[in-house]
Design a protein around this motif. Structure first.
Motif, PDB file in Angstrom:
ATOM      1  N   ALA A   6       0.823  -1.207   0.000  1.00  0.00           N
ATOM      2  CA  ALA A   6       0.000   0.000   0.000  1.00  0.00           C
ATOM      3  C   ALA A   6       0.856   1.256   0.000  1.00  0.00           C
ATOM      4  O   ALA A   6       0.542   2.212  -0.692  1.00  0.00           O
ATOM      5  N   SER A   7       1.952   1.214   0.782  1.00  0.00           N
ATOM      6  CA  SER A   7       2.781   2.414   0.843  1.00  0.00           C
ATOM      7  C   SER A   7       3.358   2.702  -0.542  1.00  0.00           C
ATOM      8  O   SER A   7       3.508   3.853  -0.929  1.00  0.00           O
ATOM      9  N   ALA A   8       3.590   1.628  -1.299  1.00  0.00           N
ATOM     10  CA  ALA A   8       4.131   1.812  -2.641  1.00  0.00           C
ATOM     11  C   ALA A   8       3.102   2.440  -3.569  1.00  0.00           C
ATOM     12  O   ALA A   8       3.435   2.971  -4.614  1.00  0.00           O
ATOM     13  N   SER A   9       1.808   2.342  -3.166  1.00  0.00           N
ATOM     14  CA  SER A   9       0.751   2.881  -4.029  1.00  0.00           C
ATOM     15  C   SER A   9       0.612   4.382  -3.844  1.00  0.00           C
ATOM     16  O   SER A   9      -0.299   4.977  -4.394  1.00  0.00           O
ATOM     17  N   GLY A  10       1.451   4.969  -3.028  1.00  0.00           N
ATOM     18  CA  GLY A  10       1.428   6.414  -2.872  1.00  0.00           C
ATOM     19  C   GLY A  10       0.579   6.855  -1.709  1.00  0.00           C
ATOM     20  O   GLY A  10      -0.011   6.035  -1.006  1.00  0.00           O
ATOM     21  N   ALA A  11       0.537   8.149  -1.513  1.00  0.00           N
ATOM     22  CA  ALA A  11      -0.174   8.687  -0.366  1.00  0.00           C
ATOM     23  C   ALA A  11      -1.668   8.701  -0.622  1.00  0.00           C
ATOM     24  O   ALA A  11      -2.155   7.997  -1.481  1.00  0.00           O
ATOM     25  N   LEU A  14      -6.228   6.360   3.679  1.00  0.00           N
ATOM     26  CA  LEU A  14      -5.892   4.950   3.899  1.00  0.00           C
ATOM     27  C   LEU A  14      -6.705   4.007   3.025  1.00  0.00           C
ATOM     28  O   LEU A  14      -6.191   3.036   2.480  1.00  0.00           O
ATOM     29  N   TYR A  15      -8.033   4.320   2.912  1.00  0.00           N
ATOM     30  CA  TYR A  15      -8.867   3.390   2.150  1.00  0.00           C
ATOM     31  C   TYR A  15      -8.487   3.357   0.680  1.00  0.00           C
ATOM     32  O   TYR A  15      -8.577   2.330   0.019  1.00  0.00           O
ATOM     33  N   VAL A  16      -8.004   4.523   0.176  1.00  0.00           N
ATOM     34  CA  VAL A  16      -7.566   4.565  -1.224  1.00  0.00           C
ATOM     35  C   VAL A  16      -6.294   3.732  -1.384  1.00  0.00           C
ATOM     36  O   VAL A  16      -6.137   2.976  -2.351  1.00  0.00           O
ATOM     37  N   GLN A  17      -5.416   3.821  -0.392  1.00  0.00           N
ATOM     38  CA  GLN A  17      -4.190   3.020  -0.446  1.00  0.00           C
ATOM     39  C   GLN A  17      -4.518   1.532  -0.435  1.00  0.00           C
ATOM     40  O   GLN A  17      -3.941   0.738  -1.187  1.00  0.00           O
ATOM     41  N   LEU A  18      -5.462   1.150   0.428  1.00  0.00           N
ATOM     42  CA  LEU A  18      -5.841  -0.260   0.512  1.00  0.00           C
ATOM     43  C   LEU A  18      -6.526  -0.697  -0.790  1.00  0.00           C
ATOM     44  O   LEU A  18      -6.258  -1.777  -1.318  1.00  0.00           O
ATOM     45  N   ASN A  20      -6.026   0.480  -3.739  1.00  0.00           N
ATOM     46  CA  ASN A  20      -4.999   0.327  -4.772  1.00  0.00           C
ATOM     47  C   ASN A  20      -4.192  -0.944  -4.573  1.00  0.00           C
ATOM     48  O   ASN A  20      -3.854  -1.635  -5.524  1.00  0.00           O
ATOM     49  N   ALA A  21      -3.902  -1.252  -3.288  1.00  0.00           N
ATOM     50  CA  ALA A  21      -3.118  -2.454  -3.011  1.00  0.00           C
ATOM     51  C   ALA A  21      -3.909  -3.700  -3.399  1.00  0.00           C
ATOM     52  O   ALA A  21      -3.370  -4.642  -3.985  1.00  0.00           O
ATOM     53  N   LEU A  22      -5.205  -3.686  -3.076  1.00  0.00           N
ATOM     54  CA  LEU A  22      -6.044  -4.836  -3.422  1.00  0.00           C
ATOM     55  C   LEU A  22      -6.163  -4.972  -4.934  1.00  0.00           C
ATOM     56  O   LEU A  22      -6.065  -6.062  -5.486  1.00  0.00           O
ATOM     57  N   GLU A  23      -6.359  -3.822  -5.586  1.00  0.00           N
ATOM     58  CA  GLU A  23      -6.483  -3.866  -7.040  1.00  0.00           C
ATOM     59  C   GLU A  23      -5.203  -4.413  -7.672  1.00  0.00           C
ATOM     60  O   GLU A  23      -5.251  -5.256  -8.572  1.00  0.00           O
ATOM     61  N   ALA A  24      -4.058  -3.977  -7.152  1.00  0.00           N
ATOM     62  CA  ALA A  24      -2.776  -4.447  -7.688  1.00  0.00           C
ATOM     63  C   ALA A  24      -2.647  -5.958  -7.468  1.00  0.00           C
ATOM     64  O   ALA A  24      -2.203  -6.691  -8.360  1.00  0.00           O
ATOM     65  N   SER A  50      -8.925   0.304  10.543  1.00  0.00           N
ATOM     66  CA  SER A  50     -10.279   0.040  11.014  1.00  0.00           C
ATOM     67  C   SER A  50     -11.083  -0.727   9.967  1.00  0.00           C
ATOM     68  O   SER A  50     -10.784  -0.683   8.774  1.00  0.00           O
ATOM     69  N   ARG A  51     -12.111  -1.426  10.441  1.00  0.00           N
ATOM     70  CA  ARG A  51     -12.962  -2.194   9.511  1.00  0.00           C
ATOM     71  C   ARG A  51     -13.724  -1.267   8.577  1.00  0.00           C
ATOM     72  O   ARG A  51     -14.027  -1.625   7.446  1.00  0.00           O
ATOM     73  N   VAL A  52     -14.016  -0.069   9.075  1.00  0.00           N
ATOM     74  CA  VAL A  52     -14.723   0.902   8.227  1.00  0.00           C
ATOM     75  C   VAL A  52     -13.884   1.225   6.993  1.00  0.00           C
ATOM     76  O   VAL A  52     -14.388   1.323   5.868  1.00  0.00           O
ATOM     77  N   THR A  53     -12.574   1.374   7.224  1.00  0.00           N
ATOM     78  CA  THR A  53     -11.660   1.674   6.124  1.00  0.00           C
ATOM     79  C   THR A  53     -11.628   0.518   5.128  1.00  0.00           C
ATOM     80  O   THR A  53     -11.676   0.723   3.910  1.00  0.00           O
ATOM     81  N   VAL A  54     -11.570  -0.711   5.661  1.00  0.00           N
ATOM     82  CA  VAL A  54     -11.543  -1.888   4.787  1.00  0.00           C
ATOM     83  C   VAL A  54     -12.837  -1.946   3.982  1.00  0.00           C
ATOM     84  O   VAL A  54     -12.834  -2.138   2.765  1.00  0.00           O
ATOM     85  N   ARG A  55     -13.950  -1.719   4.683  1.00  0.00           N
ATOM     86  CA  ARG A  55     -15.260  -1.761   4.036  1.00  0.00           C
ATOM     87  C   ARG A  55     -15.327  -0.777   2.869  1.00  0.00           C
ATOM     88  O   ARG A  55     -15.811  -1.087   1.783  1.00  0.00           O
ATOM     89  N   LYS A  56     -14.785   0.427   3.123  1.00  0.00           N
ATOM     90  CA  LYS A  56     -14.822   1.477   2.103  1.00  0.00           C
ATOM     91  C   LYS A  56     -14.003   1.080   0.863  1.00  0.00           C
ATOM     92  O   LYS A  56     -14.440   1.276  -0.265  1.00  0.00           O
ATOM     93  N   ALA A  57     -12.841   0.496   1.108  1.00  0.00           N
ATOM     94  CA  ALA A  57     -11.983   0.069  -0.005  1.00  0.00           C
ATOM     95  C   ALA A  57     -12.659  -1.047  -0.788  1.00  0.00           C
ATOM     96  O   ALA A  57     -12.676  -1.035  -2.027  1.00  0.00           O
ATOM     97  N   VAL A  58     -13.238  -2.002  -0.055  1.00  0.00           N
ATOM     98  CA  VAL A  58     -13.902  -3.139  -0.712  1.00  0.00           C
ATOM     99  C   VAL A  58     -15.122  -2.650  -1.506  1.00  0.00           C
ATOM    100  O   VAL A  58     -15.335  -3.057  -2.645  1.00  0.00           O
ATOM    101  N   ASP A  59     -15.880  -1.729  -0.903  1.00  0.00           N
ATOM    102  CA  ASP A  59     -17.051  -1.162  -1.594  1.00  0.00           C
ATOM    103  C   ASP A  59     -16.663  -0.602  -2.962  1.00  0.00           C
ATOM    104  O   ASP A  59     -17.355  -0.800  -3.946  1.00  0.00           O
ATOM    105  N   GLU A  60     -15.553   0.110  -2.982  1.00  0.00           N
ATOM    106  CA  GLU A  60     -15.119   0.730  -4.243  1.00  0.00           C
ATOM    107  C   GLU A  60     -14.785  -0.318  -5.290  1.00  0.00           C
ATOM    108  O   GLU A  60     -15.090  -0.152  -6.465  1.00  0.00           O
ATOM    109  N   LEU A  61     -14.164  -1.413  -4.854  1.00  0.00           N
ATOM    110  CA  LEU A  61     -13.784  -2.461  -5.807  1.00  0.00           C
ATOM    111  C   LEU A  61     -14.998  -3.258  -6.266  1.00  0.00           C
ATOM    112  O   LEU A  61     -15.019  -3.784  -7.370  1.00  0.00           O
ATOM    113  N   VAL A  62     -16.021  -3.327  -5.400  1.00  0.00           N
ATOM    114  CA  VAL A  62     -17.273  -3.979  -5.810  1.00  0.00           C
ATOM    115  C   VAL A  62     -17.928  -3.128  -6.886  1.00  0.00           C
ATOM    116  O   VAL A  62     -18.366  -3.627  -7.915  1.00  0.00           O
ATOM    117  N   LYS A  63     -17.940  -1.817  -6.633  1.00  0.00           N
ATOM    118  CA  LYS A  63     -18.537  -0.897  -7.611  1.00  0.00           C
ATOM    119  C   LYS A  63     -17.799  -0.949  -8.941  1.00  0.00           C
ATOM    120  O   LYS A  63     -18.393  -0.847 -10.002  1.00  0.00           O
TER     121      LYS A  63
END
Ligand code: 16G
Length: 245
Positions: A6-11, A14-18, A20-24, A50-63
């Motif tokens: 995630a850190s490699a995915s840039g600043a 947090l949810y955007v970093q996660l 990007n990491a998941l997408e990669a 936090s789980r909220v952050t994970v949820r937000k990242a996953v939501d975006e990838l579902v969309k």
């Protein structure tokens, strides 16, 4: 470790970093098509977020269509080649079929109103020329993916107010006591015309399945005459055969 890169995915948040990491990880094949994503709780703990952050990242990838949620079983990497296996022996509705698979359904209305019947509608529905028919034209989507174009006609004696159909026609017919109990379905091969292919998100001339359903009430009257175009690359229709007795 999913957040390892995630850190490699840039600043950024947090949810955007996660995300990007998941997408990669998905694009690199570290998470294979159809594979289950670890539970959100586990991802949160291992990445110390936090789980909220994970949820937000996953939501975006579902969309974005990279992940799919299945009710009761979790989140999976989308399998683009996956086809819907649809039984030919049950008289069910699109909404029910998709809900059973944990897919989210949505329809885009193409037509909805009362019209005087075409000669074909008069014959199929058995209505006289002065009896209006309700027409419901919908592009039906599952998890944001267009699956079928469906054009249903019903006598206004069965569906007097087409606007009463919100998400499911069969639900509305069940509410008013006109849910069909039997149907005859005819499936034929076709090549999708330009405008239909565009709606379905495929190319002009691609293979489609043209399906005609005539469904009946217990009284023997026709409930619905529906012509649908299903994507040939997304659907398998499956029937169970038994030995004649
Ligand atoms: C299915 C039926 C269609 C019916 C619709 C109702 C086929 C080929 N077609 O898509 O005839 O009108 O379900 O769905 O199976 P709804 O209750 O979700 O509106």
């Amino acid at each position: 470790n999913l957040l390892g890169n995630a850190s490699a995915s840039g600043a950024g948040p947090l949810y955007v970093q996660l995300r990007n990491a998941l997408e990669a990880a998905i694009r690199a094949g570290h998470l294979a098509d159809g594979e289950a994503l670890p539970p959100e709780r586990e991802i949160a703990e291992s990445a110390n977020i936090s789980r909220v952050t994970v949820r937000k990242a996953v939501d975006e990838l579902v969309k974005a269509g990279l992940l799919v949620r299945r009710q009761g079983s979790g989140t999976f990497v989308a399998n683009p080649g996956e086809r819907v296996q649809q039984s030919l022996s049950m008289l069910t509705s699109f909404t029910e079929d998709m809900a059973r698979r944990g897919f989210e359904t949505r329809s885009i209305w193409l037509e909805r109103g009362l019209f005087f019947p075409s000669p074909e509608e008069m014959i199929k529905l058995g209505v006289a020329s002065h009896v209006k028919v309700a027409r419901l034209g919908r592009l039906r989507m599952a998890n944001q993916v267009p699956m079928a174009i469906e054009r249903a006609s019903l006598s206004s004696e069965i569906l007097p107010d087409p606007d009463a159909v919100k998400t499911s026609l069969y639900e509305e017919l069940g509410r008013t006591g006109f849910r069909p109990v039997r149907a005859v379905q005819r499936i034929s091969a076709c090549n999708l015309k330009k405008e239909d292919a565009e709606l379905l998100g495929v190319r002009e001339g691609d293979a489609g399945l043209a399906i005609e359903r005539l469904s009946y009430l217990a009284s023997g009257h026709v409930a619905e005459y529906t012509c649908s175009l299903y994507r040939g690359d997304a659907y398998d229709f499956v029937a169970e055969l038994t030995i004649p007795v």
